[in-house]
Design an enzyme around this catalytic site. Structure first.
Site, PDB file in Angstrom:
ATOM      1  N   LYS A 180      31.361  60.272  14.886  1.00 18.51           N
ATOM      2  CA  LYS A 180      29.907  60.441  14.873  1.00 18.51           C
ATOM      3  C   LYS A 180      29.557  61.921  15.024  1.00 18.51           C
ATOM      4  CE  LYS A 180      25.908  58.482  17.383  1.00 18.51           C
ATOM      5  NZ  LYS A 180      25.530  57.516  18.440  1.00 18.51           N
ATOM      6  N   SER A 210      22.185  53.924  17.241  1.00 19.90           N
ATOM      7  CA  SER A 210      22.148  55.196  16.572  1.00 19.90           C
ATOM      8  C   SER A 210      23.437  55.562  15.824  1.00 19.90           C
ATOM      9  CB  SER A 210      21.843  56.294  17.592  1.00 19.90           C
ATOM     10  OG  SER A 210      22.910  56.458  18.492  1.00 19.90           O
ATOM     11  N   SER A 233      23.867  51.789  21.075  1.00 17.33           N
ATOM     12  CA  SER A 233      24.069  52.540  19.822  1.00 17.33           C
ATOM     13  C   SER A 233      25.404  52.298  19.137  1.00 17.33           C
ATOM     14  CB  SER A 233      23.901  54.038  20.083  1.00 17.33           C
ATOM     15  OG  SER A 233      22.535  54.335  20.199  1.00 17.33           O
TER      16      SER A 233
END
Lengths: 483, 89
Positions: A80, A155, A179
């Site tokens: 990420k 997210s 997330s």
């Protein structure tokens, strides 16, 4: 051999160990796959193809020379874009950090490198990890492979999408309020938020430091465990990490007690989701688990407590973006005050601004007692209720999210409604507990994936993975989207 | 509770354009409504997990980032320093 990219990490490892394929071959296959499909799913903010191939070659050389290899040797993965990989950009999908190059590695990255894993790119996310749909990204906006007109969840949107679209076998995400688990559920993959203090936060851009935790996302339980095992453990650079070793997992739930808290199956949960989660519980019951109803009464206040604490910490953490030392700097400013205002107003998107303002509001003079202190008290109550519940059961099962993936833009202009979708996942971050989202079929109204959440006691990831593995075997594996 | 967006924005070092004040106010109002009805609870909050306390590392000198690495992301530099607007007239 074609379709190397679509193999599980476990199969890749077996082929590599038997020297039937090289890491360069696998990495090339993955790169071609990303080049072919990423224009449709937009999982990445940046690629690391050149380095990936170089690293794959180095691993192949090590293997040929009979040198010792790490547990993920030669297997491609993605991280990420809030996790530092030295020399690559860490953007957090924000204009504020659009050109920020990581000057050092996150501990997670160091551990992946030590495992000889091959990092192929940085995956997109909600801006500064604020959001549960993926829509707040200011760079790539990832799309759900099951229906590209729908959100992938956030997210960790890009990490979920790159795994679900079979670009890489697994990826690293981060989870502050769901997330990892929410996008995993929305895209039909598995995602684990480990116990707070299991995986180091060093070198990961913070959202709410007392909730943030990095974790693995994969298409099956074995791959997820493999990645988790590579990144967990004590790090002297993160004082909350523990001397943790992952104990592995079994595949039988015989005699295990599974708690089902009625508060997580209320009116807000869509009937199609409830139906699938209840069916998953029945499956586990048929495998020999004992199912018991439990109660976690403070759940109704959890959302409020979560957003107060999260935004308070976020507002404080994001105070560092002042345009002086790094990141975006506003132009045409006359003095320092003006520079702060211009930098922050132009550098942050609306969702980030809302949360900074909410956090500032709940910490401001006259309000901090009514909001922040009360939320901290509620946090203790919520944690205590879980501790009490775990006296009578081994794991707890809830839906991962109350609904399934919606269409892009469908909930624009209604942030409060989007916040409310986090209700099933946030309580774990509040209490510091581990939880995992596991796919359990599809919403009969829109054919989008549904996930259920397995919650464990602190540092008992082993229990969670045992339940997940048993379920995976019982249903004959999880559906993978042909994409 | 009524939100004064202009005041909160000022504290947050954000400037919200006049034509967006109303929209932000409405959105923030909905969020505040969601979080403001907390029950009265007795007790004392502690920020510490007493069963899992933090473990500090030894205070040792170790190599860290170089000046070049630390300055490579600075918006403006001169002579190995970060340049910023004048604060004292």
């Amino acid at each position: 051999m074609d379709k190397l990219y679509s193999l599980s990490a476990k199969s890749m490892k077996e082929l590599l160990d038997k020297k039937e394929v090289s890491s360069v071959e696998i990495t090339k296959s993955v790169i071609e796959r990303i080049e072919k499909t990423d224009k449709d799913v937009c999982a990445y903010n940046s690629y690391n193809f050149e380095n990936a191939l170089k690293n794959a070659e180095a691993v192949d050389t090590k293997r040929a020379n009979g040198e010792a290899l790490g547990a993920l040797a030669g297997i491609p993965l993605a991280v990420k874009d809030n996790i530092h990989v030295k020399g690559l950009k860490t953007t957090c999908s924000s204009r504020m950090l659009e050109n920020f190059v990581a000057p050092f590695n996150a501990t997670v990255t160091d551990k992946l490198n030590a495992s000889d894993a091959i990092i192929v790119g940085k995956t997109t996310m909600d801006e500064f990890a604020m959001g549960s749909s993926g829509e707040s990204s200011k760079l790539a906006v990832a799309k759900n492979p099951w229906d590209t007109s729908r959100i992938p969840g956030g997210s960790s949107s890009g990490s979920a999408v790159t795994v679900a679209a079979s670009q890489v076998p697994f990826a690293m995400g981060t989870d502050t309020g769901g997330s990892i688990r929410m996008p995993a559920a929305y895209t039909g993959i598995v995602g684990l938020k480990p116990t707070y203090g299991t995986v180091s936060r060093y070198g990961i851009i913070p959202l709410a430091s007392s909730f943030d935790q990095a974790g693995p996302m994969a298409r099956n339980v074995d791959d997820l465990a493999m990645l988790f095992n590579a990144v967990c453990g004590r790090d002297k650079m993160d004082a909350v990490t523990k001397n943790y070793t992952f104990d592995g997992y079994g595949d039988s739930v015989k005699g295990m007690k599974i708690g089902v808290p009625k508060e997580y199956y209320g009116e807000g949960v869509q009937p199609a989701v409830k139906e699938r989660v209840y069916a998953a519980i029945e499956t586990l019951k048929a495998q020999g688990a004992e199912i018991m109803e439990i109660s976690l009464p403070s759940t109704e206040y959890a959302l409020a407590a979560y957003y107060i604490i999260q935004c308070a910490e976020a507002a404080s953490n994001l105070g560092r973006y002042d345009g002086l030392r790094y990141g975006f700097r506003g132009s045409n400013t006359s003095n320092v005050e003006d520079l702060y205002l211009t930098t922050r107003s132009e550098g942050f998107g609306d969702e980030v601004k809302r949360r900074i303002m909410l956090g500032t509001c709940v910490l401001s003079s006259g309000y901090s007692d009514a909001f922040y202190k009360r939320a901290k008290l509620l946090q203790q109550n919520i944690a205590k209720e879980f501790t009490d519940a775990f006296k009578s059961c081994d794991v707890i099962i809830t839906p991962s999210i109350a609904l399934t993936a919606w269409k892009f833009g469908e909930k624009a202009g209604n942030p409060a409604e989007v916040y409310a979708a986090d209700i099933c996942t946030i309580t774990l971050n509040i209490a510091g507990l581990p939880g995992m989202s596991v796919p359990c079929g599809f919403d009969s109204t829109n054919n989008m994936p549904v996930g259920f959440q397995i919650i464990g006691k602190k540092f008992r990831e082993s229990d969670i993975l045992t339940v997940a593995k048993c379920y995976e075997n019982a249903v004959g594996g999880f559906a993978v989207k042909e994409f | 509770m009524k939100i004064d967006i202009r005041h909160i924005a000022k504290l947050s070092k954000l400037s919200i354009p006049e034509d967006q004040i109303e929209r932000f106010e409405e959105e923030m109002q909905a969020i505040i409504q969601m979080v403001e009805n907390l029950p009265e609870i007795e007790g004392k909050a502690t920020a510490v997990d007493t069963e899992n306390t933090m473990e500090l590392r030894a205070d040792e000198v170790i190599p860290s980032a170089s000046r070049e690495d630390m300055l490579m992301n600075a918006p403006q530099t001169a002579a190995g320093c970060i340049v910023m607007p004048k604060v004292v007239e």
